[in-house]
Enzyme design. Structure first.
Site, PDB file in Angstrom:
ATOM      1  NE  ARG A   1       6.956  -0.756   4.904  1.00 49.22           N
ATOM      2  CZ  ARG A   1       6.008   0.104   4.501  1.00 49.22           C
ATOM      3  NH1 ARG A   1       6.297   1.367   4.248  1.00 49.22           N
ATOM      4  NH2 ARG A   1       4.762  -0.302   4.371  1.00 49.22           N
TER       5      ARG A   1
ATOM      6  CD  GLU B   1      10.575  -5.103   8.465  1.00 50.12           C
ATOM      7  OE1 GLU B   1      10.007  -5.066   7.381  1.00 50.12           O
ATOM      8  OE2 GLU B   1      10.031  -4.860   9.537  1.00 50.12           O
TER       9      GLU B   1
ATOM     10  CB  SER C   1       6.967  -8.040   9.293  1.00 48.14           C
ATOM     11  OG  SER C   1       5.598  -7.767   9.383  1.00 48.14           O
TER      12      SER C   1
HETATM   13  P1  NAP Z   1      -0.513  -7.076   4.940  1.00 49.21           P
HETATM   14  O1  NAP Z   1      -1.540  -6.073   5.326  1.00 49.21           O
HETATM   15  O2  NAP Z   1      -0.873  -8.513   4.941  1.00 49.21           O
HETATM   16  O3  NAP Z   1       0.127  -6.695   3.531  1.00 49.21           O
HETATM   17  C1  NAP Z   1       1.232  -7.413   3.033  1.00 49.21           C
HETATM   18  C2  NAP Z   1       1.805  -6.671   1.845  1.00 49.21           C
HETATM   19  O4  NAP Z   1       0.809  -6.486   0.871  1.00 49.21           O
HETATM   20  C3  NAP Z   1       2.329  -5.305   2.210  1.00 49.21           C
HETATM   21  O5  NAP Z   1       3.537  -5.116   1.534  1.00 49.21           O
HETATM   22  C4  NAP Z   1       1.291  -4.347   1.679  1.00 49.21           C
HETATM   23  O6  NAP Z   1       1.812  -3.170   1.147  1.00 49.21           O
HETATM   24  C5  NAP Z   1       0.707  -5.128   0.539  1.00 49.21           C
HETATM   25  N1  NAP Z   1      -0.681  -4.755   0.380  1.00 49.21           N
HETATM   26  C6  NAP Z   1      -1.751  -5.270   1.024  1.00 49.21           C
HETATM   27  N2  NAP Z   1      -2.873  -4.687   0.565  1.00 49.21           N
HETATM   28  C7  NAP Z   1      -2.495  -3.784  -0.340  1.00 49.21           C
HETATM   29  C8  NAP Z   1      -3.177  -2.864  -1.158  1.00 49.21           C
HETATM   30  N3  NAP Z   1      -4.504  -2.819  -1.132  1.00 49.21           N
HETATM   31  N4  NAP Z   1      -2.472  -2.057  -1.981  1.00 49.21           N
HETATM   32  C9  NAP Z   1      -1.133  -2.142  -2.041  1.00 49.21           C
HETATM   33  N5  NAP Z   1      -0.418  -2.983  -1.298  1.00 49.21           N
HETATM   34  C10 NAP Z   1      -1.089  -3.801  -0.463  1.00 49.21           C
HETATM   35  O7  NAP Z   1       0.789  -6.873   5.785  1.00 49.21           O
HETATM   36  P2  NAP Z   1       1.238  -7.035   7.282  1.00 49.21           P
HETATM   37  O8  NAP Z   1       2.515  -7.744   7.287  1.00 49.21           O
HETATM   38  O9  NAP Z   1       0.138  -7.505   8.195  1.00 49.21           O
HETATM   39  O10 NAP Z   1       1.522  -5.515   7.633  1.00 49.21           O
HETATM   40  C11 NAP Z   1       0.501  -4.580   7.794  1.00 49.21           C
HETATM   41  C12 NAP Z   1       1.030  -3.237   7.377  1.00 49.21           C
HETATM   42  O11 NAP Z   1       2.164  -2.905   8.171  1.00 49.21           O
HETATM   43  C13 NAP Z   1       1.485  -3.211   5.918  1.00 49.21           C
HETATM   44  O12 NAP Z   1       1.178  -1.938   5.409  1.00 49.21           O
HETATM   45  C14 NAP Z   1       2.967  -3.438   6.060  1.00 49.21           C
HETATM   46  O13 NAP Z   1       3.713  -2.944   4.981  1.00 49.21           O
HETATM   47  C15 NAP Z   1       3.250  -2.670   7.332  1.00 49.21           C
HETATM   48  N6  NAP Z   1       4.493  -3.074   7.976  1.00 49.21           N
HETATM   49  C16 NAP Z   1       5.538  -2.210   7.904  1.00 49.21           C
HETATM   50  C17 NAP Z   1       6.741  -2.511   8.481  1.00 49.21           C
HETATM   51  C18 NAP Z   1       7.848  -1.519   8.395  1.00 49.21           C
HETATM   52  O14 NAP Z   1       7.634  -0.350   8.164  1.00 49.21           O
HETATM   53  N7  NAP Z   1       9.045  -1.943   8.556  1.00 49.21           N
HETATM   54  C19 NAP Z   1       6.891  -3.718   9.148  1.00 49.21           C
HETATM   55  C20 NAP Z   1       5.808  -4.580   9.212  1.00 49.21           C
HETATM   56  C21 NAP Z   1       4.603  -4.271   8.604  1.00 49.21           C
HETATM   57  P3  NAP Z   1       2.375  -1.939   1.987  1.00 49.21           P
HETATM   58  O15 NAP Z   1       3.629  -2.437   2.626  1.00 49.21           O
HETATM   59  O16 NAP Z   1       2.671  -0.911   0.939  1.00 49.21           O
HETATM   60  O17 NAP Z   1       1.341  -1.518   2.939  1.00 49.21           O
END
Ligand code: NAP
Length: 366
Positions: free
Chosen positions: A183, A360, A259
């Site tokens: 990120r 963020e 987020s």
């Molecule tokens: P989520 O699915 O509840 O996950 C929260 C965190 O846990 C994230 O950092 C995610 O990693 C990690 N995670 C969950 N399951 C995992 C696994 N099996 N293995 C490794 N890491 C795991 O999160 P959410 O807030 O609803 O977001 C959904 C997705 O959108 C996530 O991938 C999140 O990172 C992404 N997102 C990205 C941005 C951005 O690019 N700025 C903003 C908002 C959300 P990862 O981050 O590595 O996936």
């Protein structure tokens, strides 16, 4: 104002300067998904590279700060607005060509991200299908190396075309120069505020298989053993909708900046301390591996267990009833309301777990 014809239009001053249209006191709240904040002192919507350059020149000549606005999905604008130039990047166009087993897409920075993903999926090109439903424009994606559900844009970006804000020269970067990390990229670290992104080039795999590393996506696909790109896109959209993370004007939970906090990445040692604190409250702190000696913590869990449950409401602001990481404007909120809730969440998480949550979104005019 030299070289400018002046006219009054709908209580705003319009200046024709070169080819760009310069407006004054333009409300920014409607240009953001969170919907808060005051006006921009000056505002230019650039539809050509020449207009981007003219906007930058205008700000430079007058020593004004400038803020580059894309889709407005990740910004909080101060109630006082922004005393400078807001440059909205509305460059459009997608060019593509095939080379061996790849298709290259050069996408202008002002293109909406999700229609580009939809097009790639329709054209059978793999590499961005897990990034379906993310709001905002293409130009914003390299900045924080947008990623979700097991993919991030650094895996497919082969080039980023920019303009240097100071020298006004066009500069191309390859992925190594972009210094992508989790990120992150040089565009919001070492080279923050130095470049405006004009276009991004992606290299996608023709007839490639979708990425299926994330358990949530697998679960959503049920018994489908070899899903198509379109099925993966639909699964990701379904997950995102269930969390109100797809923009929908009728869904009050989606009046947010997505987020609001980054998922902290901490050392194993720090994780052990946090997990101990959690254990004292009979809570098992979830975490994920994040490289040798590092753990990734879900910020949403920290927010919830610090006392801000989904659906939490405080006047015109609150937490989405479907996603504990999204601070929402329930109607009529001010930027001050949003910031006050953000501060309280950070303070409670700090007290309860000894960890600093990093916001963020980008804060404009604060
Ligand atoms: P989520 O699915 O509840 O996950 C929260 C965190 O846990 C994230 O950092 C995610 O990693 C990690 N995670 C969950 N399951 C995992 C696994 N099996 N293995 C490794 N890491 C795991 O999160 P959410 O807030 O609803 O977001 C959904 C997705 O959108 C996530 O991938 C999140 O990172 C992404 N997102 C990205 C941005 C951005 O690019 N700025 C903003 C908002 C959300 P990862 O981050 O590595 O996936």
């Amino acid at each position: 104002m030299p070289r400018a014809a002046r006219k009054t239009h709908e209580a705003q001053h319009l200046y024709w300067l070169f080819t760009m249209i310069l407006r004054e006191q333009v409300r920014l709240a409607p240009l953001t998904t969170l919907g808060v904040g005051g006006p921009a002192q000056y505002f230019v919507e650039a539809t050509t590279v020449a207009e981007v350059r003219e906007g930058l020149e205008f700000a430079k000549d007058r020593n004004l700060p400038e803020f580059v606005l894309g889709g407005g999905s990740n910004v909080v604008v101060a109630d006082e607005g922004f005393a400078g130039l807001v440059l909205k990047i509305s460059l459009r166009g997608i060019e593509s060509h095939n080379h061996v087993k790849f298709r290259f897409y050069r996408v202008a920075a002002g293109e909406e991200w999700d229609p580009f993903v939809a097009r790639a999926v329709e054209e059978g090109c793999a590499g961005v299908e897990c990034l379906s439903g993310i709001p905002g424009t293409v130009g914003g994606t390299p900045v924080q190396n947008v990623g979700a559900y097991g993919q991030d844009v650094s895996e497919t970006i082969v080039g980023v075309k920019t303009i240097n804000r100071h020298s006004l020269e066009v500069v191309d970067f390859n992925p190594v120069q972009c210094a992508f990390g989790y990120r992150s990229s040089m565009f919001h670290s070492t080279a923050e505020q130095r470049y405006v992104i004009l276009s991004v080039e992606f290299r996608l795999r023709r007839d490639g298989a979708p990425t299926l590393t994330y358990p949530d996506v697998r679960r959503a696909l049920g018994s489908v053993a070899e899903p198509s790109l379109r099925q993966v896109r639909d699964a990701v959209l379904g997950i995102r909708r269930s969390k109100s993370m797809v923009l929908d004007p009728d869904d009050e939970n989606s009046h947010s900046a997505g987020s609001f906090f980054k998922n902290p990445i901490v050392t194993q040692r720090k994780y052990d301390t946090i997990a101990e604190k959690a254990q004292l409250r009979n809570l098992a702190m979830p975490s994920y591996p994040a490289g040798d000696g590092w753990r990734k913590l879900p910020a949403g869990w920290l927010v919830e267990h610090a006392g801000f449950a989904k659906g939490y409401t405080r006047g015109a602001v609150g937490i989405s009833s479907r996603h504990s990481l999204a601070i929402v404007n329930r109607g009529g909120a001010t930027a001050a309301d949003i910031v006050a809730l953000k501060d309280d969440i950070q303070a409670r998480v700090r007290n309860e777990f000894g960890i600093e949550l990093e916001p963020e979104p980008v804060f404009v005019g604060f």
